[in-house]
Write an enzyme that holds these catalytic residues in place. Sequence first.
Site, PDB file in Angstrom:
ATOM      1  N   ASP A 266     -13.816  23.598  -0.145  1.00 25.95           N
ATOM      2  CA  ASP A 266     -12.754  22.540  -0.747  1.00 25.95           C
ATOM      3  C   ASP A 266     -11.627  23.219  -0.528  1.00 25.95           C
ATOM      4  OD1 ASP A 266     -13.237  23.947  -3.397  1.00 25.95           O
ATOM      5  OD2 ASP A 266     -11.449  22.447  -3.363  1.00 25.95           O
ATOM      6  N   CYS A 304      -6.474  15.763  20.177  1.00 26.59           N
ATOM      7  CA  CYS A 304      -6.816  15.278  18.720  1.00 26.59           C
ATOM      8  C   CYS A 304      -7.029  13.585  18.801  1.00 26.59           C
ATOM      9  CB  CYS A 304      -5.698  15.310  17.679  1.00 26.59           C
ATOM     10  SG  CYS A 304      -6.426  14.898  15.949  1.00 26.59           S
ATOM     11  N   CYS A 306      -7.193  11.488  16.223  1.00 24.61           N
ATOM     12  CA  CYS A 306      -6.735  10.761  15.026  1.00 24.61           C
ATOM     13  C   CYS A 306      -5.627   9.876  15.297  1.00 24.61           C
ATOM     14  CB  CYS A 306      -6.435  11.875  13.919  1.00 24.61           C
ATOM     15  SG  CYS A 306      -4.613  12.258  14.037  1.00 24.61           S
ATOM     16  N   CYS A 309      -2.154  11.197  16.266  1.00 24.05           N
ATOM     17  CA  CYS A 309      -2.007  11.744  17.829  1.00 24.05           C
ATOM     18  C   CYS A 309      -2.318  10.559  18.715  1.00 24.05           C
ATOM     19  CB  CYS A 309      -2.992  12.860  17.890  1.00 24.05           C
ATOM     20  SG  CYS A 309      -2.733  14.353  16.765  1.00 24.05           S
ATOM     21  N   HIS A 335      -4.267  13.303  10.076  1.00 24.08           N
ATOM     22  CA  HIS A 335      -4.352  14.246  11.126  1.00 24.08           C
ATOM     23  C   HIS A 335      -4.900  15.579  10.749  1.00 24.08           C
ATOM     24  CE1 HIS A 335      -3.588  17.083  14.200  1.00 24.08           C
ATOM     25  NE2 HIS A 335      -3.052  17.672  13.643  1.00 24.08           N
TER      26      HIS A 335
HETATM   27 ZN   LIG Z   1      -4.481  14.379  15.118  1.00 23.90          ZN
END
Ligand SMILES: [Zn+2]
Length: 372
Positions: A266, A304, A306, A309, A335
């Site tokens: 974590d 990426c 996400c 992106c 991201h």
């Molecule tokens: Zn990303």
Amino acid sequence: MTEFRFEPLARDGAARTGRLHTAHGVVQTPTFMPVGTAATVKAMRPEEVAATGAQIVLGNTYHLMLRPGAERVARLGGLHRFMNWPGPILTDSGGFQVMSLSQLRRMDKDGVTFRSHLDGSEHRLSPARSTEIQHLLDATITMAFDECTPFPAEPEVAASSMRLSMGWAQRSRDAFVARPGYGQFGIVQGSVYPELRLESAAALTAIGFEGYAIGGLAVGEGQERMFAALDVTVPALPDDRPRYLMGVGKPSDLVGSVRRGVDMFDCVLPTRSGRTGQAFTRRGTVNLRNARHQDDQRPLDEECRCPACRSYSRAYLHHLVRSEEVLGLMLLTQHNLTYYQDLMAGLRGAITAGTLDAFAADFEAEQALGDI
Ligand SMILES: [Zn+2]
Ligand SMILES: CC(C)(C)OC(=O)NCc1c[nH]c2nc(N)[nH]c(=O)c12
């Protein structure tokens, strides 16, 4: 009824993949747990946290006991219902946060009395109360109440701090209410001293927990001494139980620690630094506050998946960060968490394929390229 069980799968050197079976679902390991301190992963809805690939999130006893209160969360149906996260939740036990967040505190051999950093009200945490709070929160994984030994610490100081925590580990275990699919982890302390780490690992193994955390690292000792402490500690822990390295870390910390047999992590880094405009990418970190991005139409990271992106340019992200727009916090958090989860998925795949050494070499080479 699901029993709490760690199922090792593939191995590659000291690294292993596994499946952690819990009352709230299965976690594929090695896994990275986004930090959800005040019952929220900041700037993210739970559906978005799940979309990054995260399977388990971390909550904090210290914050939730102060606000909204453990008994209130219990009355409202527990943390899973309260924050709409049906998956596993691991809660930290609070001792560490007390020492780093609250003022006016008094440590004694039975626990700590402190004042809330929110309203100055007085509170007390002990191994039993911390364990009870985590039960009230309905945490899937409960952490033992410990003291995180500051760094640096002389051997005698580290020894007495670790031995205090081992006594508290026993009291935490005595207060734990066993339920199918729920677990409690002990926390190894001992600073950077091998013999203290071994004494602590032995003490916790003798008590017996469903998993074992390695605490007191990432406290300023540096990556080399952290890895050295892992090289000593990990082999001293039971092979069939999960190992959780607390508060770690940077991407290269994760790669090196997975290679040394760590299963769970974590860290606030991806979420906290995302909110300041720092992005983690395959080619190292990118500071989106930097003016060099203001006319750059490219996505942050071509590879990426996400939302940041897929749909926005660096120029736009730069604008949001400079303007301190809320959307900037949201997109960069999405991201960074997606990058962390994809790194963990890459590590799991490499262990399964037996190609972890090559994966780590490629990772280091790409990180060294730096952003262009
Ligand atoms: Zn990303
Ligand atoms: C400074 C940062 C947070 C990066 O790392 C650490 O402090 N690492 C140690 C750590 C993090 N969280 C913990 N929880 C508990 N119960 N005990 C611990 O030792 C720790």
